[in-house]
Design an enzyme around this catalytic site. Structure first.
Site, PDB file in Angstrom:
ATOM      1  N   THR A  26      -2.499 -23.613  -7.214  1.00 11.81           N
ATOM      2  CA  THR A  26      -3.969 -23.333  -7.804  1.00 11.81           C
ATOM      3  C   THR A  26      -4.448 -24.909  -7.216  1.00 11.81           C
ATOM      4  OG1 THR A  26      -3.414 -24.023  -9.817  1.00 11.81           O
ATOM      5  CG2 THR A  26      -4.222 -21.500  -9.085  1.00 11.81           C
ATOM      6  N   PHE A  33      -4.429 -15.060  -8.809  1.00 14.87           N
ATOM      7  CA  PHE A  33      -4.680 -13.521  -9.072  1.00 14.87           C
ATOM      8  C   PHE A  33      -5.650 -13.370  -9.946  1.00 14.87           C
ATOM      9  CE2 PHE A  33      -1.180 -13.627  -6.251  1.00 14.87           C
ATOM     10  CZ  PHE A  33      -1.188 -13.352  -5.767  1.00 14.87           C
ATOM     11  N   ILE A 102       4.213 -16.622  -2.233  1.00 18.06           N
ATOM     12  CA  ILE A 102       5.164 -16.423  -1.357  1.00 18.06           C
ATOM     13  C   ILE A 102       4.225 -17.157  -0.022  1.00 18.06           C
ATOM     14  CG2 ILE A 102       4.589 -13.813  -1.384  1.00 18.06           C
ATOM     15  CD1 ILE A 102       1.895 -13.242   0.103  1.00 18.06           C
ATOM     16  N   HIS A 118       9.085 -12.185  -4.140  1.00 20.01           N
ATOM     17  CA  HIS A 118       8.121 -10.965  -3.640  1.00 20.01           C
ATOM     18  C   HIS A 118       8.401 -11.368  -2.160  1.00 20.01           C
ATOM     19  CE1 HIS A 118       5.982 -10.707  -7.945  1.00 20.01           C
ATOM     20  NE2 HIS A 118       6.924 -10.198  -7.765  1.00 20.01           N
ATOM     21  N   CYS A 129      13.101  -0.688  11.829  1.00 22.41           N
ATOM     22  CA  CYS A 129      14.686  -1.408  11.512  1.00 22.41           C
ATOM     23  C   CYS A 129      14.649  -2.587  11.055  1.00 22.41           C
ATOM     24  CB  CYS A 129      14.516  -1.589  13.524  1.00 22.41           C
ATOM     25  SG  CYS A 129      14.414  -3.245  13.946  1.00 22.41           S
ATOM     26  N   CYS A 154      12.520  -1.918  18.880  1.00 21.66           N
ATOM     27  CA  CYS A 154      12.631  -0.167  18.520  1.00 21.66           C
ATOM     28  C   CYS A 154      11.071   0.157  18.505  1.00 21.66           C
ATOM     29  CB  CYS A 154      12.926  -0.494  16.313  1.00 21.66           C
ATOM     30  SG  CYS A 154      12.195  -0.695  15.878  1.00 21.66           S
TER      31      CYS A 154
END
Ligand code: OAD
Ligand code: ZN
Length: 249
Positions: A26, A33, A102, A118, A129, A154
């Protein structure tokens, strides 16, 4: 005082482990959250569910782009809380850093042994893939109208390499985190409400096997009653002071 005693416990630990949550970032301008200005006050957690990605990956990416621009843009930099944790590792005091974040800011601050429970917003992964790519060029493609972006190998749909609700945590990261919680003699929890499993249970595992628990969090957490040191403080203010006390002897 408490700061000195907590610092001494960290300094003398054979194995000191930290676990961080959104509250460590922060101070870098990324809202948490569940705190006062938390993301869940303005966004619906259902939008971060695996089922939404599956139902409409194009819409998912369009939303994500907006959120990422605010939370994970180029302007976002580590703050003194990240720097203090990196400093503790560099000096050989902190053995490992488990994060639920993250944002990649621990690595940017210089921490090396970082376990990202996470995932990371810096990468995307092919949902078919499993190939991983840097996120920035893929975001550029989405901005250019490729929704959803697809894997060149892919043709599968690319997904941010982060854990969505309804998804498993990366097993190797979870396994290593458990092992660390079981061997830590000091366990430091910074800026997490400890409300999302299985990460939320790691501190309890450490406490059960006798680790000295140190909490740095603005609000009370469910661990507060079990922590030897429970600092109700701003991490960007307290961690540099704690690190200085550790280093100063
Ligand atoms: P939360 O938002 O649940 O908790 C953040 C905690 O940090 C709150 O208790 C705040 O009081 C505290 N806090 C905020 N700013 C702080 C500061 N400057 N100094 C100290 N404490 C501060 O965030 P997390 O616990 O990280 O998962 O949330 C866990 C998971 O929930 C996230 O990883 C994310 C979310 O859903 C997924 O999306 C899978
Ligand atoms: Zn692929």
């Amino acid at each position: 005082d408490d700061l000195r005693f907590a610092a001494q416990a960290i300094r003398e630990a054979e194995c000191a482990v930290a676990m961080t949550g959104a509250g460590v970032s922060t101070g870098s301008g990324i809202p948490d959250f569940r705190g006062e200005n938390g993301l869940w006050k303005t966004h619906d957690p259902a939008d971060f569910h695996r089922s939404r990605f599956e139902a409409n990956p194009g819409d998912f990416w369009r939303d994500r782009l907006e959120i990422d621009a605010a939370r994970h843009g180029e302007h976002v930099a580590p703050n003194p809380a990240h720097e203090a944790l990196a400093d503790l590792e560099t000096r050989g005091t902190l053995d490992a850093l488990i994060t639920q974040n993250i944002d990649g800011l621990h690595t940017k601050a210089g921490s090396e042994h970082v376990i990202e429970l996470h995932g990371s917003s810096e990468r995307v992964v092919c949902d078919d893939c499993g190939r991983r790519l840097a996120a920035a060029p893929v975001r550029e493609r989405v901005r250019g109208g490729e929704t959803p972006p697809r894997c060149a190998e892919c043709g599968g749909v690319l997904k941010p390499d982060v854990v969505l609700f309804g998804e498993q945590l990366p097993q190797a990261a979870l396994f290593e985190s458990h092992a660390l919680a079981e061997s830590a003699d000091v366990f430091l929890v910074v800026g997490s409400s400890l409300s999302v499993e299985p990460a939320a249970s790691l501190p309890g595992t450490a406490a059960d096997q006798g680790a000295t628990m140190v909490v740095v969090n603005l609000d009370r957490t469910r661990l507060s009653g079990r922590a030897e040191y429970d600092f109700r403080a701003d991490a960007a203010d307290l961690l540099p002071r704690l690190a200085a006390a550790v280093n100063g002897g």
